[in-house]
Design an enzyme around this catalytic site. Structure first.
Site, PDB file in Angstrom:
ATOM      1  N   GLY A  59       0.782  -1.228  -0.109  1.00  0.00           N
ATOM      2  CA  GLY A  59      -0.036  -0.116   0.041  1.00  0.00           C
ATOM      3  C   GLY A  59       0.948   1.355   0.000  1.00  0.00           C
ATOM      4  O   GLY A  59       2.028   1.095   0.581  1.00  0.00           O
ATOM      5  N   CYS A  86       5.296  -6.310   1.576  1.00  0.00           N
ATOM      6  CA  CYS A  86       5.860  -4.745   1.785  1.00  0.00           C
ATOM      7  C   CYS A  86       5.035  -4.008   2.838  1.00  0.00           C
ATOM      8  O   CYS A  86       5.317  -4.200   3.902  1.00  0.00           O
ATOM      9  CB  CYS A  86       5.442  -4.205   0.304  1.00  0.00           C
ATOM     10  SG  CYS A  86       6.327  -2.442  -0.093  1.00  0.00           S
ATOM     11  N   TYR A  87       4.092  -3.129   2.400  1.00  0.00           N
ATOM     12  CA  TYR A  87       3.359  -2.450   3.571  1.00  0.00           C
ATOM     13  C   TYR A  87       2.793  -3.492   4.673  1.00  0.00           C
ATOM     14  O   TYR A  87       2.574  -3.246   5.740  1.00  0.00           O
ATOM     15  CB  TYR A  87       2.402  -1.604   3.093  1.00  0.00           C
ATOM     16  CG  TYR A  87       1.620  -0.580   4.084  1.00  0.00           C
ATOM     17  CD1 TYR A  87       2.207   0.378   4.663  1.00  0.00           C
ATOM     18  CD2 TYR A  87       0.280  -1.221   4.661  1.00  0.00           C
ATOM     19  CE1 TYR A  87       1.269   1.209   5.528  1.00  0.00           C
ATOM     20  CE2 TYR A  87      -0.303  -0.708   5.571  1.00  0.00           C
ATOM     21  CZ  TYR A  87       0.131   0.542   6.127  1.00  0.00           C
ATOM     22  OH  TYR A  87      -0.370   1.273   7.238  1.00  0.00           O
ATOM     23  N   HIS A 173       7.790  -7.384  -3.973  1.00  0.00           N
ATOM     24  CA  HIS A 173       6.507  -7.822  -4.431  1.00  0.00           C
ATOM     25  C   HIS A 173       6.768  -9.069  -5.229  1.00  0.00           C
ATOM     26  O   HIS A 173       6.880  -9.205  -6.305  1.00  0.00           O
ATOM     27  CB  HIS A 173       5.973  -6.642  -5.206  1.00  0.00           C
ATOM     28  CG  HIS A 173       5.531  -5.644  -4.535  1.00  0.00           C
ATOM     29  ND1 HIS A 173       4.215  -5.540  -3.970  1.00  0.00           N
ATOM     30  CD2 HIS A 173       6.301  -4.440  -4.156  1.00  0.00           C
ATOM     31  CE1 HIS A 173       4.254  -4.157  -3.495  1.00  0.00           C
ATOM     32  NE2 HIS A 173       5.341  -3.540  -3.614  1.00  0.00           N
ATOM     33  N   GLU A 175       4.393 -10.787  -6.310  1.00  0.00           N
ATOM     34  CA  GLU A 175       3.027 -11.001  -7.238  1.00  0.00           C
ATOM     35  C   GLU A 175       3.568 -10.218  -8.626  1.00  0.00           C
ATOM     36  O   GLU A 175       2.810 -10.793  -9.688  1.00  0.00           O
ATOM     37  CB  GLU A 175       2.001 -10.631  -6.757  1.00  0.00           C
ATOM     38  CG  GLU A 175       1.942  -8.800  -6.566  1.00  0.00           C
ATOM     39  CD  GLU A 175       2.666  -8.481  -5.348  1.00  0.00           C
ATOM     40  OE1 GLU A 175       3.336  -9.070  -4.469  1.00  0.00           O
ATOM     41  OE2 GLU A 175       2.381  -7.109  -4.981  1.00  0.00           O
ATOM     42  N   VAL A 230     -16.237  -8.082 -24.916  1.00  0.00           N
ATOM     43  CA  VAL A 230     -16.164  -9.333 -24.210  1.00  0.00           C
ATOM     44  C   VAL A 230     -16.971  -9.067 -22.854  1.00  0.00           C
ATOM     45  O   VAL A 230     -17.741 -10.127 -22.478  1.00  0.00           O
ATOM     46  CB  VAL A 230     -14.694  -9.523 -23.983  1.00  0.00           C
ATOM     47  CG1 VAL A 230     -14.651 -11.129 -23.374  1.00  0.00           C
ATOM     48  CG2 VAL A 230     -14.045  -9.576 -25.240  1.00  0.00           C
ATOM     49  N   ASP A 231     -16.611  -8.056 -22.094  1.00  0.00           N
ATOM     50  CA  ASP A 231     -16.974  -8.039 -20.522  1.00  0.00           C
ATOM     51  C   ASP A 231     -18.554  -8.056 -20.725  1.00  0.00           C
ATOM     52  O   ASP A 231     -19.141  -8.775 -19.926  1.00  0.00           O
ATOM     53  CB  ASP A 231     -16.458  -6.717 -20.058  1.00  0.00           C
ATOM     54  CG  ASP A 231     -15.045  -6.672 -20.441  1.00  0.00           C
ATOM     55  OD1 ASP A 231     -14.591  -7.432 -20.852  1.00  0.00           O
ATOM     56  OD2 ASP A 231     -14.478  -5.310 -20.043  1.00  0.00           O
ATOM     57  N   SER A 232     -19.426  -7.342 -21.417  1.00  0.00           N
ATOM     58  CA  SER A 232     -20.718  -7.065 -21.210  1.00  0.00           C
ATOM     59  C   SER A 232     -21.574  -8.461 -21.750  1.00  0.00           C
ATOM     60  O   SER A 232     -22.299  -8.908 -21.430  1.00  0.00           O
ATOM     61  CB  SER A 232     -21.539  -5.953 -21.878  1.00  0.00           C
ATOM     62  OG  SER A 232     -21.293  -5.748 -22.995  1.00  0.00           O
ATOM     63  N   SER A 233     -20.817  -9.102 -22.880  1.00  0.00           N
ATOM     64  CA  SER A 233     -21.312 -10.390 -23.326  1.00  0.00           C
ATOM     65  C   SER A 233     -21.039 -11.436 -22.292  1.00  0.00           C
ATOM     66  O   SER A 233     -22.054 -12.266 -22.239  1.00  0.00           O
ATOM     67  CB  SER A 233     -20.384 -10.685 -24.517  1.00  0.00           C
ATOM     68  OG  SER A 233     -20.530  -9.577 -25.597  1.00  0.00           O
ATOM     69  N   LYS A 373      -9.213  -9.364 -17.247  1.00  0.00           N
ATOM     70  CA  LYS A 373      -9.537  -9.514 -18.464  1.00  0.00           C
ATOM     71  C   LYS A 373      -9.569 -11.200 -19.043  1.00  0.00           C
ATOM     72  O   LYS A 373     -10.305 -11.597 -19.722  1.00  0.00           O
ATOM     73  CB  LYS A 373      -8.896  -8.569 -19.580  1.00  0.00           C
ATOM     74  CG  LYS A 373      -9.598  -8.541 -20.995  1.00  0.00           C
ATOM     75  CD  LYS A 373     -10.610  -7.242 -20.734  1.00  0.00           C
ATOM     76  CE  LYS A 373     -11.021  -7.290 -22.250  1.00  0.00           C
ATOM     77  NZ  LYS A 373     -12.321  -6.254 -22.018  1.00  0.00           N
TER      78      LYS A 373
HETATM   79  P1  XMP Z   1      -6.851   3.217 -20.115  1.00  0.00           P
HETATM   80  O1  XMP Z   1      -7.345   4.215 -21.180  1.00  0.00           O
HETATM   81  O2  XMP Z   1      -7.581   3.850 -19.040  1.00  0.00           O
HETATM   82  O3  XMP Z   1      -7.678   2.114 -20.659  1.00  0.00           O
HETATM   83  O4  XMP Z   1      -5.448   3.195 -20.267  1.00  0.00           O
HETATM   84  C1  XMP Z   1      -7.589   0.815 -19.842  1.00  0.00           C
HETATM   85  C2  XMP Z   1      -8.422  -0.125 -20.616  1.00  0.00           C
HETATM   86  O5  XMP Z   1      -9.862   0.091 -20.272  1.00  0.00           O
HETATM   87  C3  XMP Z   1     -10.405   0.459 -21.497  1.00  0.00           C
HETATM   88  N1  XMP Z   1     -11.505   1.469 -21.283  1.00  0.00           N
HETATM   89  C4  XMP Z   1     -12.806   1.301 -20.745  1.00  0.00           C
HETATM   90  N2  XMP Z   1     -13.593   0.150 -20.705  1.00  0.00           N
HETATM   91  N3  XMP Z   1     -15.213   1.467 -20.049  1.00  0.00           N
HETATM   92  C5  XMP Z   1     -14.936   0.282 -20.315  1.00  0.00           C
HETATM   93  O6  XMP Z   1     -15.344  -0.760 -20.205  1.00  0.00           O
HETATM   94  C6  XMP Z   1     -14.771   2.512 -20.077  1.00  0.00           C
HETATM   95  O7  XMP Z   1     -15.211   3.805 -19.940  1.00  0.00           O
HETATM   96  C7  XMP Z   1     -13.276   2.496 -20.629  1.00  0.00           C
HETATM   97  N4  XMP Z   1     -12.334   3.486 -20.792  1.00  0.00           N
HETATM   98  C8  XMP Z   1     -11.254   2.628 -21.152  1.00  0.00           C
HETATM   99  C9  XMP Z   1      -9.442   0.897 -22.596  1.00  0.00           C
HETATM  100  O8  XMP Z   1      -9.921   0.454 -23.902  1.00  0.00           O
HETATM  101  C10 XMP Z   1      -8.288  -0.244 -22.196  1.00  0.00           C
HETATM  102  O9  XMP Z   1      -8.552  -1.450 -22.625  1.00  0.00           O
END
Ligand code: XMP
Length: 517
Positions: A59, A86-87, A173, A175, A230-233, A373
């Site tokens: 931390g 670490c912390y 660390h 990890e 991918v995430d919402s699917s 992811k």
């Molecule tokens: P950054 O730009 O912060 O992005 O380095 C890290 C990862 O997150 C994705 N990204 C988002 N994903 N809603 C999402 O679901 C968002 O508002 C959003 N903004 C960034 C970005 O494409 C990268 O994979």
């Protein structure tokens, strides 16, 4: 908090960006790991059931400061093995009677430790193992019952143990990948010291998540914003598996989608997976709301708010809705707000986290919020999503809106859609798509002079960016072969009349982020 069925190692989060990484490394060992806030009480930990050990994360605070985070002191009397990182080591040392100091010479980066005593933590680890140090403070004297098991030149108590109580601590660390044998140390702790059963995998995650969703939702209805990413699917499929037609998905066409996106989503989810799916054409509303807006946070918040408004409108057509489901992942949460009220800084408001109003009338259902992811991808495969979708590059919730730097207009979006399609097409043709974490194109609000045919042009500039990454928390720019760059540049300038210049972004994260806004 729901009870876990598998053996579990708890990670107490002291605010490090690495906390989730620790949990993930433990899961890679096949042992379920749950993150709890640093001040979770011993009773809350016990209530999880099957907890075999506790890891204190690192931390940013200093234990020498007043008010720095401390765990419940009862945690030390639970009879469970504890591993302080670490912390985590410093706070354990301090609370058990040792001393911590702020030395003048701080040790950051790669170091080689010197293991000076045999310990179950270092079983099979080479004597001068390379590790990653990243903290200013160090332990100056150890509590009674502890002994030194490794040191570096500038840090005598690099690793300590109290074998009787099964307490271990390291200053570095384990990890992170730069600690070459860090995973071996975590394995030694989790499997050999905690005796946790390695029986956790994505199949068991599905079963537990399905049970948890059913228990939470009961007979209520859930609305899920499906983006085609991918995430919402994966979130939609998981929730569908749990509650079937109590789930309604809404696909919002906000005008900031990629080429062909709407058609693909409607056919895959509506027809193939037979999920209740509503299509909301909200392009005009989004573009009107974004008119004149150029500030990135303003744009993100506007888009986030309109998403919610659109869901509200759609929800009226779906009967009684109690939950809004989202495919939020852990990195989205870490970067949008500090988890559990800890001290991590806000970097961007990801629309699916930071853009929601505080008076949202639905409860949130975020079944992926503790996953990375690659774990979500493995989950998607288990749930039967086609490989093409599972392996698709991440795409931000606010879509091309945050890649149209400056003001978002239909014309600029149309140009960007074409540029994006060309870039991805060339990367696929070169067989590089799978090697790249994410490839993106941005349109800049900057014009430059060009010459096409015999004509002078004065048009906008676009940038291409491709990165490699493990989890989007950090990223390196991808060394795209020159001939691929050349094909992209020439196709883009020939096929997209809005631009006459193409740049390639060679910044890593940090200091840049992956998206430009
Ligand atoms: P950054 O730009 O912060 O992005 O380095 C890290 C990862 O997150 C994705 N990204 C988002 N994903 N809603 C999402 O679901 C968002 O508002 C959003 N903004 C960034 C970005 O494409 C990268 O994979």
């Amino acid at each position: 908090m729901s009870k876990v069925i598998h053996d579990c190692v708890v990670v107490l989060d002291f605010g490090a960006q690495y906390s989730q990484l620790i949990a993930r490394r433990v899961r890679e060992l096949g042992v379920y790991s749950q993150i709890l806030p640093f001040n979770a009480t011993a009773d809350e930990i016990r209530a999880l059931g099957n907890v075999k050990g506790i890891i204190f994360s690192g931390g940013p605070a200093s234990v020498t400061q007043e008010g720095s985070p401390r765990p419940d002191s009862e945690v030390f009397r639970m009879g469970l093995p504890i591993f302080g990182i670490c912390y985590g080591l410093q706070v354990m040392s301090k609370m058990l009677g040792g001393e911590v100091e702020c030395p003048e010479h701080k040790e950051y980066g790669i170091a080689n430790i010197d293991i000076i005593a045999a310990s179950p933590l270092f079983e099979g680890v080479s004597r001068n193992s390379q590790v990653w140090m990243s903290h200013g403070d160090r332990v100056a004297s150890i509590p009674e019952g502890f002994r030194q098991i490794a040191r570096t030149e500038s840090c005598p108590y690099t690793a300590v143990e109290d074998r009787k109580r099964n307490f271990y601590g390291v200053q570095f660390h384990p990890e992170v990948v730069h600690s070459l044998e860090g995973q071996k140390m975590l394995r030694n702790f989790v499997i050999d010291i905690c005796h946790a059963n390695a029986d956790w995998n994505m199949g068991s995650f599905i079963n537990e998540a399905v049970d948890a969703i059913r228990e939470e939702v009961g007979d209520k209805n859930v609305l899920c914003g499906l983006s085609g990413g991918v995430d919402s699917s994966v979130a939609a499929l998981l929730i569908h598996k749990a509650i079937g037609d109590q789930l309604v998905c809404v696909f919002v066409n906000n005008g900031m989608l990629r080429k062909g996106e709407a058609e693909n989503v409607l056919s895959l989810f509506g027809q193939h997976f037979n999920i209740r799916l509503q299509y909301a054409d909200a392009e005009d509303a989004f573009l009107a709301a974004l008119k004149g807006k150029t500030d990135p946070e303003d744009k993100r918040k506007t888009i986030g708010k309109l998403f919610v408004d659109t869901f509200y409108n759609e929800a009226r057509k779906c009967g009684d809705i109690s939950y809004l489901a989202q495919g939020t992942l852990y990195p989205d949460i870490v970067e949008s707000r500090s988890p559990f009220g800890g001290p991590t800084a806000t970097i961007k408001s990801h629309h699916n986290v930071g853009g929601l109003p505080s008076d949202l009338k639905w409860k949130l259902l975020e079944p992926l919020k503790e996953l990375f992811k690659d774990e979500v991808r493995a989950l998607g495969k288990e749930l039967g999503l086609p490989d093409e979708l599972v392996n698709r590059h991440p795409f931000p919730g606010p879509g091309l809106g945050v890649r149209c730097i400056g003001e978002v207009t239909k014309e600029r979006l149309d140009a960007l859609r074409e540029i994006d399609a060309i870039f991805i097409d060339e990367i696929r043709k070169a067989g590089l798509y799978g090697e790249i974490w994410q490839a993106l194109a941005d349109l800049l609000p900057v014009k430059s002079v060009g010459v096409q045919g015999d004509e002078r042009t004065y048009r906008e500039v676009c940038t291409l960016r491709a990165v490699t990454s493990q989890d989007a928390m950090t990223a390196d720019w991808y060394r795209l072969p020159y001939d691929v760059m050349q094909k992209c540049a020439s196709r883009i300038c020939n096929e997209v009349s809005a631009v006459n210049r193409v740049l390639y972004d060679i910044t890593s994260k940090p200091p840049a982020t992956i998206e430009w806004e």
